[in-house]
Design a protein around this motif. Structure first.
Motif, PDB file in Angstrom:
ATOM      1  N   GLY A   1       0.791  -1.226   0.000  1.00 19.33           N
ATOM      2  CA  GLY A   1       0.000   0.000   0.000  1.00 19.33           C
ATOM      3  C   GLY A   1       0.823   1.275   0.000  1.00 19.33           C
ATOM      4  O   GLY A   1       0.283   2.365   0.218  1.00 19.33           O
ATOM      5  N   THR A   2       2.127   1.176  -0.256  1.00 14.88           N
ATOM      6  CA  THR A   2       2.994   2.356  -0.291  1.00 14.88           C
ATOM      7  C   THR A   2       2.908   3.006  -1.663  1.00 14.88           C
ATOM      8  O   THR A   2       3.021   2.323  -2.685  1.00 14.88           O
ATOM      9  CB  THR A   2       4.457   1.976  -0.001  1.00 14.88           C
ATOM     10  OG1 THR A   2       4.503   1.237   1.222  1.00 14.88           O
ATOM     11  CG2 THR A   2       5.326   3.215   0.123  1.00 14.88           C
ATOM     12  N   SER A   3       2.733   4.316  -1.695  1.00 11.13           N
ATOM     13  CA  SER A   3       2.473   5.013  -2.950  1.00 11.13           C
ATOM     14  C   SER A   3       3.669   5.822  -3.437  1.00 11.13           C
ATOM     15  O   SER A   3       4.599   6.113  -2.668  1.00 11.13           O
ATOM     16  CB  SER A   3       1.281   5.960  -2.781  1.00 11.13           C
ATOM     17  OG  SER A   3       1.608   7.010  -1.889  1.00 11.13           O
ATOM     18  N   ILE A   4       3.616   6.181  -4.717  1.00 10.26           N
ATOM     19  CA  ILE A   4       4.624   7.072  -5.299  1.00 10.26           C
ATOM     20  C   ILE A   4       4.626   8.410  -4.564  1.00 10.26           C
ATOM     21  O   ILE A   4       5.684   8.962  -4.249  1.00 10.26           O
ATOM     22  CB  ILE A   4       4.355   7.289  -6.795  1.00 10.26           C
ATOM     23  CG1 ILE A   4       4.692   6.010  -7.575  1.00 10.26           C
ATOM     24  CG2 ILE A   4       5.162   8.474  -7.333  1.00 10.26           C
ATOM     25  CD1 ILE A   4       4.363   6.094  -9.048  1.00 10.26           C
ATOM     26  N   ARG A   5       3.450   8.912  -4.272  1.00 10.47           N
ATOM     27  CA  ARG A   5       3.334  10.205  -3.588  1.00 10.47           C
ATOM     28  C   ARG A   5       4.047  10.166  -2.227  1.00 10.47           C
ATOM     29  O   ARG A   5       4.728  11.119  -1.845  1.00 10.47           O
ATOM     30  CB  ARG A   5       1.855  10.560  -3.398  1.00 10.47           C
ATOM     31  CG  ARG A   5       1.615  11.934  -2.785  1.00 10.47           C
ATOM     32  CD  ARG A   5       0.132  12.249  -2.670  1.00 10.47           C
ATOM     33  NE  ARG A   5      -0.431  12.592  -3.980  1.00 10.47           N
ATOM     34  CZ  ARG A   5      -1.198  11.788  -4.710  1.00 10.47           C
ATOM     35  NH1 ARG A   5      -1.489  10.570  -4.265  1.00 10.47           N
ATOM     36  NH2 ARG A   5      -1.672  12.181  -5.868  1.00 10.47           N
ATOM     37  N   TYR A   6       3.897   9.059  -1.517  1.00  5.83           N
ATOM     38  CA  TYR A   6       4.536   8.915  -0.207  1.00  5.83           C
ATOM     39  C   TYR A   6       6.056   8.947  -0.341  1.00  5.83           C
ATOM     40  O   TYR A   6       6.740   9.623   0.435  1.00  5.83           O
ATOM     41  CB  TYR A   6       4.079   7.609   0.444  1.00  5.83           C
ATOM     42  CG  TYR A   6       4.778   7.302   1.744  1.00  5.83           C
ATOM     43  CD1 TYR A   6       4.435   7.963   2.920  1.00  5.83           C
ATOM     44  CD2 TYR A   6       5.807   6.360   1.796  1.00  5.83           C
ATOM     45  CE1 TYR A   6       5.078   7.686   4.118  1.00  5.83           C
ATOM     46  CE2 TYR A   6       6.458   6.074   2.987  1.00  5.83           C
ATOM     47  CZ  TYR A   6       6.092   6.739   4.142  1.00  5.83           C
ATOM     48  OH  TYR A   6       6.747   6.468   5.319  1.00  5.83           O
ATOM     49  N   TYR A   7       6.595   8.230  -1.308  1.00 11.31           N
ATOM     50  CA  TYR A   7       8.046   8.210  -1.492  1.00 11.31           C
ATOM     51  C   TYR A   7       8.580   9.552  -1.974  1.00 11.31           C
ATOM     52  O   TYR A   7       9.679   9.971  -1.591  1.00 11.31           O
ATOM     53  CB  TYR A   7       8.442   7.090  -2.463  1.00 11.31           C
ATOM     54  CG  TYR A   7       8.901   5.828  -1.770  1.00 11.31           C
ATOM     55  CD1 TYR A   7       8.176   5.306  -0.701  1.00 11.31           C
ATOM     56  CD2 TYR A   7      10.041   5.143  -2.181  1.00 11.31           C
ATOM     57  CE1 TYR A   7       8.587   4.146  -0.061  1.00 11.31           C
ATOM     58  CE2 TYR A   7      10.456   3.987  -1.549  1.00 11.31           C
ATOM     59  CZ  TYR A   7       9.731   3.488  -0.482  1.00 11.31           C
ATOM     60  OH  TYR A   7      10.141   2.347   0.160  1.00 11.31           O
ATOM     61  N   LEU A   8       7.832  10.234  -2.808  1.00  8.60           N
ATOM     62  CA  LEU A   8       8.247  11.569  -3.264  1.00  8.60           C
ATOM     63  C   LEU A   8       8.413  12.512  -2.075  1.00  8.60           C
ATOM     64  O   LEU A   8       9.360  13.311  -2.023  1.00  8.60           O
ATOM     65  CB  LEU A   8       7.222  12.145  -4.238  1.00  8.60           C
ATOM     66  CG  LEU A   8       7.239  11.639  -5.682  1.00  8.60           C
ATOM     67  CD1 LEU A   8       6.033  12.194  -6.438  1.00  8.60           C
ATOM     68  CD2 LEU A   8       8.534  12.031  -6.389  1.00  8.60           C
ATOM     69  N   ARG A   9       7.506  12.394  -1.134  1.00  5.14           N
ATOM     70  CA  ARG A   9       7.548  13.279   0.036  1.00  5.14           C
ATOM     71  C   ARG A   9       8.603  12.827   1.049  1.00  5.14           C
ATOM     72  O   ARG A   9       9.371  13.648   1.560  1.00  5.14           O
ATOM     73  CB  ARG A   9       6.172  13.321   0.706  1.00  5.14           C
ATOM     74  CG  ARG A   9       6.108  14.254   1.915  1.00  5.14           C
ATOM     75  CD  ARG A   9       4.734  14.250   2.559  1.00  5.14           C
ATOM     76  NE  ARG A   9       3.720  14.816   1.683  1.00  5.14           N
ATOM     77  CZ  ARG A   9       2.735  14.125   1.105  1.00  5.14           C
ATOM     78  NH1 ARG A   9       2.644  12.818   1.324  1.00  5.14           N
ATOM     79  NH2 ARG A   9       1.862  14.706   0.325  1.00  5.14           N
ATOM     80  N   LYS A  10       8.638  11.541   1.329  1.00  2.00           N
ATOM     81  CA  LYS A  10       9.524  11.016   2.380  1.00  2.00           C
ATOM     82  C   LYS A  10      10.997  11.192   2.028  1.00  2.00           C
ATOM     83  O   LYS A  10      11.821  11.474   2.899  1.00  2.00           O
ATOM     84  CB  LYS A  10       9.233   9.534   2.631  1.00  2.00           C
ATOM     85  CG  LYS A  10      10.096   8.933   3.745  1.00  2.00           C
ATOM     86  CD  LYS A  10       9.663   7.531   4.090  1.00  2.00           C
ATOM     87  CE  LYS A  10      10.521   6.946   5.214  1.00  2.00           C
ATOM     88  NZ  LYS A  10      10.414   7.719   6.473  1.00  2.00           N
ATOM     89  N   PHE A  11      11.360  11.055   0.760  1.00  4.29           N
ATOM     90  CA  PHE A  11      12.768  11.092   0.359  1.00  4.29           C
ATOM     91  C   PHE A  11      13.122  12.346  -0.437  1.00  4.29           C
ATOM     92  O   PHE A  11      14.028  12.335  -1.265  1.00  4.29           O
ATOM     93  CB  PHE A  11      13.107   9.837  -0.449  1.00  4.29           C
ATOM     94  CG  PHE A  11      12.949   8.569   0.333  1.00  4.29           C
ATOM     95  CD1 PHE A  11      13.887   8.205   1.284  1.00  4.29           C
ATOM     96  CD2 PHE A  11      11.837   7.766   0.166  1.00  4.29           C
ATOM     97  CE1 PHE A  11      13.746   7.049   2.040  1.00  4.29           C
ATOM     98  CE2 PHE A  11      11.676   6.601   0.902  1.00  4.29           C
ATOM     99  CZ  PHE A  11      12.630   6.249   1.845  1.00  4.29           C
ATOM    100  N   SER A  12      12.451  13.412  -0.135  1.00  2.00           N
ATOM    101  CA  SER A  12      12.703  14.666  -0.844  1.00  2.00           C
ATOM    102  C   SER A  12      13.919  15.387  -0.266  1.00  2.00           C
ATOM    103  O   SER A  12      14.246  15.255   0.912  1.00  2.00           O
ATOM    104  CB  SER A  12      11.480  15.584  -0.750  1.00  2.00           C
ATOM    105  OG  SER A  12      11.271  15.999   0.597  1.00  2.00           O
TER     106      SER A  12
END
Length: 216
Positions: free
Chosen positions: A189-200
């Motif tokens: 359930g991990t999304s692209i949006r989540y990774y974009l934010r978390k690893f910015s």
């Protein structure tokens, strides 16, 4: 003769004094007060394993702050993927610290993946190779979208590269070019949006785009 007589008398006097002195001192002490009768005695000394179990996790004595460096980027991503465990295989067959599939490894020239879990240098090389490949695939999207807000998230290069590690460069490209309308979630359930934010905001500027990277 007199000297010898005096010597014998003196020796006898000293002997009597010393002997009576020890006897009188012993009589002054009541040794019964030192008795252990009636006391509950325990001579069981725990072993080191009983005090600190062998399987007890070791607590770190210090913490290394890596900040927004490239090292910080890959360690943060590795921790999110596997909690930094080089030897783990998830239920879907993804392997190692950065959770690679066998197909992805073969694409980068690694034909024999059996030893991959036990070769930490190879895993680190695989991460760099895959990141450089994703940067080449997404080079135009990086140029167009970094600094903009897409799908409610401010886009950074490191965020794009992390999202590509999660979802694949193709899915990230669809997300960015659709303005965030076309999303993606992995099996957890991990999304692209989540990774974009978390690893910015990490520094990935030194990674050279590479169309055909190979794991050394």
């Amino acid at each position: 003769m007199k000297k010898r007589y005096y010597f014998i008398i003196t020796l006898l006097v000293v002997t009597v004094i010393v002997g009576t002195g020890f006897n009188s001192n012993e009589s002054n002490y009541d040794l019964s007060v030192f008795s252990t009768e009636g006391m509950e005695l325990n001579y069981n000394v725990p072993t080191e394993e009983e005090v600190i179990p062998l399987d007890a996790p070791l607590k770190p004595k210090y913490y290394l702050f890596l900040g927004k460096s490239y090292l910080g980027f890959k360690e943060a991503l590795g921790f999110k993927e596997s909690r930094g465990d080089y030897h783990v295989v998830n239920p879907y067959g993804y392997m190692g610290k950065y959770q690679f599939s066998k197909n992805t490894l073969k694409m980068m020239g690694l034909r024999d993946a059996d030893n991959f879990l036990y070769n930490t240098r190879q895993q680190e090389a695989a991460f760099m190779a895959y990141t450089s490949l994703n940067k080449w695939i997404l080079r135009k999207d990086i140029k167009r979208t970094v600094g903009k807000v897409v799908g409610g998230v401010k886009v950074t290069e490191s965020g794009i590269l992390a999202a590509a590690h999660l979802a694949g460069a193709g899915n990230v490209k669809k997300f960015l070019r659709s303005g965030g309308a076309v999303g993606f979630e992995d099996a957890n359930g991990t999304s692209i949006r989540y990774y974009l934010r978390k690893f910015s905001g990490y520094d990935t500027s030194h990674i050279v785009p590479n169309r055909k990277p190979r794991i050394m």
